[in-house]
Design a protein around this motif. Sequence first.
Motif, PDB file in Angstrom:
ATOM      1  N   GLN A  22       0.775  -1.216   0.000  1.00 41.46           N
ATOM      2  CA  GLN A  22       0.000   0.000   0.000  1.00 41.46           C
ATOM      3  C   GLN A  22       0.817   1.282   0.000  1.00 41.46           C
ATOM      4  OE1 GLN A  22      -2.757  -0.762   3.287  1.00 41.46           O
ATOM      5  NE2 GLN A  22      -4.327  -0.527   1.739  1.00 41.46           N
ATOM      6  N   GLY A  23       2.040   1.253   0.505  1.00 38.83           N
ATOM      7  CA  GLY A  23       2.795   2.501   0.590  1.00 38.83           C
ATOM      8  C   GLY A  23       2.138   3.405   1.611  1.00 38.83           C
ATOM      9  N   GLN A  24       1.739   4.610   1.198  1.00 36.42           N
ATOM     10  CA  GLN A  24       1.082   5.548   2.107  1.00 36.42           C
ATOM     11  C   GLN A  24      -0.246   4.973   2.571  1.00 36.42           C
ATOM     12  OE1 GLN A  24      -0.212   9.250   0.399  1.00 36.42           O
ATOM     13  NE2 GLN A  24       0.282  10.353   2.276  1.00 36.42           N
ATOM     14  N   SER A  25      -0.496   5.086   3.860  1.00 37.40           N
ATOM     15  CA  SER A  25      -1.689   4.468   4.436  1.00 37.40           C
ATOM     16  C   SER A  25      -2.968   5.078   3.888  1.00 37.40           C
ATOM     17  CB  SER A  25      -1.666   4.620   5.952  1.00 37.40           C
ATOM     18  OG  SER A  25      -2.833   4.071   6.502  1.00 37.40           O
ATOM     19  N   GLN A  30     -11.827   7.257   2.386  1.00 39.85           N
ATOM     20  CA  GLN A  30     -12.658   6.866   1.247  1.00 39.85           C
ATOM     21  C   GLN A  30     -11.737   6.402   0.125  1.00 39.85           C
ATOM     22  OE1 GLN A  30     -16.096   7.157   0.920  1.00 39.85           O
ATOM     23  NE2 GLN A  30     -16.345   7.851   3.014  1.00 39.85           N
ATOM     24  N   PRO A  31     -12.177   5.452  -0.685  1.00 36.07           N
ATOM     25  CA  PRO A  31     -11.341   5.017  -1.804  1.00 36.07           C
ATOM     26  C   PRO A  31     -11.313   6.097  -2.882  1.00 36.07           C
ATOM     27  CG  PRO A  31     -13.496   3.992  -1.968  1.00 36.07           C
ATOM     28  CD  PRO A  31     -13.464   4.745  -0.651  1.00 36.07           C
ATOM     29  N   PRO A  32     -10.321   6.052  -3.745  1.00 34.42           N
ATOM     30  CA  PRO A  32     -10.351   6.980  -4.878  1.00 34.42           C
ATOM     31  C   PRO A  32     -11.552   6.648  -5.760  1.00 34.42           C
ATOM     32  CG  PRO A  32      -8.575   5.377  -5.120  1.00 34.42           C
ATOM     33  CD  PRO A  32      -9.163   5.164  -3.767  1.00 34.42           C
ATOM     34  N   GLU A  33     -12.056   7.630  -6.485  1.00 35.74           N
ATOM     35  CA  GLU A  33     -13.173   7.395  -7.403  1.00 35.74           C
ATOM     36  C   GLU A  33     -12.740   6.382  -8.458  1.00 35.74           C
ATOM     37  OE1 GLU A  33     -16.402   8.562  -7.774  1.00 35.74           O
ATOM     38  OE2 GLU A  33     -16.189   9.378  -5.747  1.00 35.74           O
ATOM     39  N   TRP A  34     -13.572   5.374  -8.684  1.00 35.62           N
ATOM     40  CA  TRP A  34     -13.301   4.422  -9.752  1.00 35.62           C
ATOM     41  C   TRP A  34     -14.611   3.909 -10.300  1.00 35.62           C
ATOM     42  CZ3 TRP A  34     -14.564  -0.873  -9.184  1.00 35.62           C
ATOM     43  CH2 TRP A  34     -14.848  -1.308  -7.886  1.00 35.62           C
ATOM     44  N   SER A  35     -14.532   3.501 -11.552  1.00 40.38           N
ATOM     45  CA  SER A  35     -15.717   2.961 -12.210  1.00 40.38           C
ATOM     46  C   SER A  35     -15.278   1.943 -13.252  1.00 40.38           C
ATOM     47  CB  SER A  35     -16.528   4.087 -12.861  1.00 40.38           C
ATOM     48  OG  SER A  35     -15.761   4.734 -13.846  1.00 40.38           O
ATOM     49  N   THR A  50     -18.667  -3.219   2.627  1.00 36.31           N
ATOM     50  CA  THR A  50     -18.402  -3.561   1.234  1.00 36.31           C
ATOM     51  C   THR A  50     -17.077  -4.304   1.119  1.00 36.31           C
ATOM     52  OG1 THR A  50     -19.606  -1.610   0.512  1.00 36.31           O
ATOM     53  CG2 THR A  50     -18.134  -2.624  -1.103  1.00 36.31           C
ATOM     54  N   VAL A  51     -17.090  -5.414   0.419  1.00 32.80           N
ATOM     55  CA  VAL A  51     -15.899  -6.216   0.187  1.00 32.80           C
ATOM     56  C   VAL A  51     -15.587  -6.157  -1.301  1.00 32.80           C
ATOM     57  CG1 VAL A  51     -14.878  -8.522   0.339  1.00 32.80           C
ATOM     58  CG2 VAL A  51     -16.527  -7.764   2.083  1.00 32.80           C
ATOM     59  N   VAL A  52     -14.443  -5.585  -1.644  1.00 35.31           N
ATOM     60  CA  VAL A  52     -13.996  -5.541  -3.031  1.00 35.31           C
ATOM     61  C   VAL A  52     -12.919  -6.605  -3.172  1.00 35.31           C
ATOM     62  CG1 VAL A  52     -12.900  -4.165  -4.847  1.00 35.31           C
ATOM     63  CG2 VAL A  52     -14.501  -3.078  -3.244  1.00 35.31           C
ATOM     64  N   ALA A  53     -13.205  -7.618  -3.958  1.00 37.49           N
ATOM     65  CA  ALA A  53     -12.265  -8.715  -4.167  1.00 37.49           C
ATOM     66  C   ALA A  53     -11.642  -8.567  -5.539  1.00 37.49           C
ATOM     67  CB  ALA A  53     -12.972 -10.062  -4.045  1.00 37.49           C
ATOM     68  N   LEU A  54     -10.347  -8.597  -5.586  1.00 37.89           N
ATOM     69  CA  LEU A  54      -9.645  -8.509  -6.858  1.00 37.89           C
ATOM     70  C   LEU A  54      -9.349  -9.931  -7.331  1.00 37.89           C
ATOM     71  CD1 LEU A  54      -7.288  -5.501  -6.013  1.00 37.89           C
ATOM     72  CD2 LEU A  54      -9.590  -5.486  -6.964  1.00 37.89           C
ATOM     73  N   GLN A 107      -9.453   2.432 -19.887  1.00 34.91           N
ATOM     74  CA  GLN A 107      -9.772   3.156 -18.662  1.00 34.91           C
ATOM     75  C   GLN A 107      -8.606   3.083 -17.681  1.00 34.91           C
ATOM     76  OE1 GLN A 107     -12.972   0.331 -17.116  1.00 34.91           O
ATOM     77  NE2 GLN A 107     -12.037   1.016 -15.221  1.00 34.91           N
ATOM     78  N   THR A 108      -8.623   3.927 -16.664  1.00 40.58           N
ATOM     79  CA  THR A 108      -7.629   3.860 -15.604  1.00 40.58           C
ATOM     80  C   THR A 108      -7.781   2.525 -14.890  1.00 40.58           C
ATOM     81  OG1 THR A 108      -7.783   6.248 -15.292  1.00 40.58           O
ATOM     82  CG2 THR A 108      -6.800   4.989 -13.497  1.00 40.58           C
ATOM     83  N   ASP A 109      -6.675   1.833 -14.657  1.00 40.73           N
ATOM     84  CA  ASP A 109      -6.705   0.511 -14.037  1.00 40.73           C
ATOM     85  C   ASP A 109      -7.135   0.617 -12.580  1.00 40.73           C
ATOM     86  OD1 ASP A 109      -6.304  -2.229 -13.558  1.00 40.73           O
ATOM     87  OD2 ASP A 109      -4.220  -1.894 -12.960  1.00 40.73           O
ATOM     88  N   VAL A 110      -8.257  -0.012 -12.240  1.00 40.52           N
ATOM     89  CA  VAL A 110      -8.813   0.031 -10.882  1.00 40.52           C
ATOM     90  C   VAL A 110      -7.850  -0.611  -9.891  1.00 40.52           C
ATOM     91  CG1 VAL A 110     -10.705  -0.754  -9.406  1.00 40.52           C
ATOM     92  CG2 VAL A 110     -11.188   0.095 -11.701  1.00 40.52           C
ATOM     93  N   TRP A 111      -7.217  -1.716 -10.271  1.00 40.44           N
ATOM     94  CA  TRP A 111      -6.288  -2.376  -9.356  1.00 40.44           C
ATOM     95  C   TRP A 111      -5.158  -1.424  -8.967  1.00 40.44           C
ATOM     96  CZ3 TRP A 111      -4.993  -8.187 -10.177  1.00 40.44           C
ATOM     97  CH2 TRP A 111      -6.174  -8.930 -10.266  1.00 40.44           C
ATOM     98  N   THR A 112      -4.611  -0.701  -9.930  1.00 35.04           N
ATOM     99  CA  THR A 112      -3.541   0.258  -9.641  1.00 35.04           C
ATOM    100  C   THR A 112      -4.068   1.398  -8.783  1.00 35.04           C
ATOM    101  OG1 THR A 112      -2.449  -0.296 -11.732  1.00 35.04           O
ATOM    102  CG2 THR A 112      -1.830   1.792 -10.692  1.00 35.04           C
ATOM    103  N   LEU A 113      -5.232   1.894  -9.129  1.00 32.59           N
ATOM    104  CA  LEU A 113      -5.844   3.000  -8.381  1.00 32.59           C
ATOM    105  C   LEU A 113      -6.056   2.630  -6.913  1.00 32.59           C
ATOM    106  CD1 LEU A 113      -6.888   5.849  -9.053  1.00 32.59           C
ATOM    107  CD2 LEU A 113      -9.128   4.841  -9.409  1.00 32.59           C
ATOM    108  N   LEU A 114      -6.437   1.377  -6.651  1.00 31.95           N
ATOM    109  CA  LEU A 114      -6.679   0.918  -5.283  1.00 31.95           C
ATOM    110  C   LEU A 114      -5.419   0.341  -4.630  1.00 31.95           C
ATOM    111  CD1 LEU A 114     -10.156  -0.827  -5.762  1.00 31.95           C
ATOM    112  CD2 LEU A 114      -9.680   1.464  -4.876  1.00 31.95           C
ATOM    113  N   ASN A 115      -4.291   0.430  -5.309  1.00 29.93           N
ATOM    114  CA  ASN A 115      -3.031  -0.126  -4.808  1.00 29.93           C
ATOM    115  C   ASN A 115      -3.153  -1.623  -4.579  1.00 29.93           C
ATOM    116  OD1 ASN A 115      -0.585   1.081  -4.630  1.00 29.93           O
ATOM    117  ND2 ASN A 115      -1.025   2.162  -2.728  1.00 29.93           N
ATOM    118  N   GLY A 116      -3.872  -2.291  -5.467  1.00 26.99           N
ATOM    119  CA  GLY A 116      -4.150  -3.701  -5.282  1.00 26.99           C
ATOM    120  C   GLY A 116      -3.344  -4.600  -6.185  1.00 26.99           C
ATOM    121  N   LYS A 117      -3.325  -5.853  -5.777  1.00 28.56           N
ATOM    122  CA  LYS A 117      -2.681  -6.909  -6.545  1.00 28.56           C
ATOM    123  C   LYS A 117      -3.634  -8.094  -6.614  1.00 28.56           C
ATOM    124  CE  LYS A 117       1.986  -5.653  -5.264  1.00 28.56           C
ATOM    125  NZ  LYS A 117       3.222  -6.052  -4.611  1.00 28.56           N
TER     126      LYS A 117
END
Length: 192
Positions: A22-25, A30-35, A50-54, A107-117
């Motif tokens: 995650q880097g910076q906590s 709130q999560p960044p805006e994503w769609s 809400t559970v967001v599963a990648l 589109q902007t990659d949601v995984w990157t936006l959420l700092n996810g893998k």
Amino acid sequence: MWRSLGLALALSLLPAGGTESQGQSTMCKQPPEWSIGDQNPMLNSSGSVTVVALLQANLRVKLEKEGYLNISYVVVNHQGLSSQLQYMNLKNKVSEHIPVYQQEENQTDVWTLLNGKKDDFLIYDRCGRLVYHLGLPYSFLTFPYVEEAIKIAYCEEKCGNCSLTVFYFPQLFLLGEKRKSFRSYLNCFKTN
């Protein structure tokens, strides 16, 4: 009791809520805006955990049987071509009650936006604040971390007061959904 204490201790020791990536906590924010295309999966999740599963995941049935209701689940498929080709396979493996979103290539990659893998779980409270971001190995569903993190987000106000935390049970003799709601409320006070 010791099992719950051990899980709580393990979850509290996870750096930045569970993943080193995650880097910076982003905890309690709130999560960044994503769609995904013209859909915003987080938009209608206000008022529910809400559970967001990648990845492909299904805890919904188990938790509902235990009385944990009003939990939204969202799966976001990876943006890469090989993942796009496997989208229908992924969608068929997931419960019909869990939306699976396929990102568009441009589109902007949601995984990157959420700092996810891959295989990450992001768990938000009823006010949309990130409570846990669990990555491997903590996101293996054979371990209890994801389930316990969801229960903590459901029962506790880890990120402070949330005006949307409501347990509804106005009648003394509870039937159907109201009985389940009361049971989920009681689950929050259980000690093992």
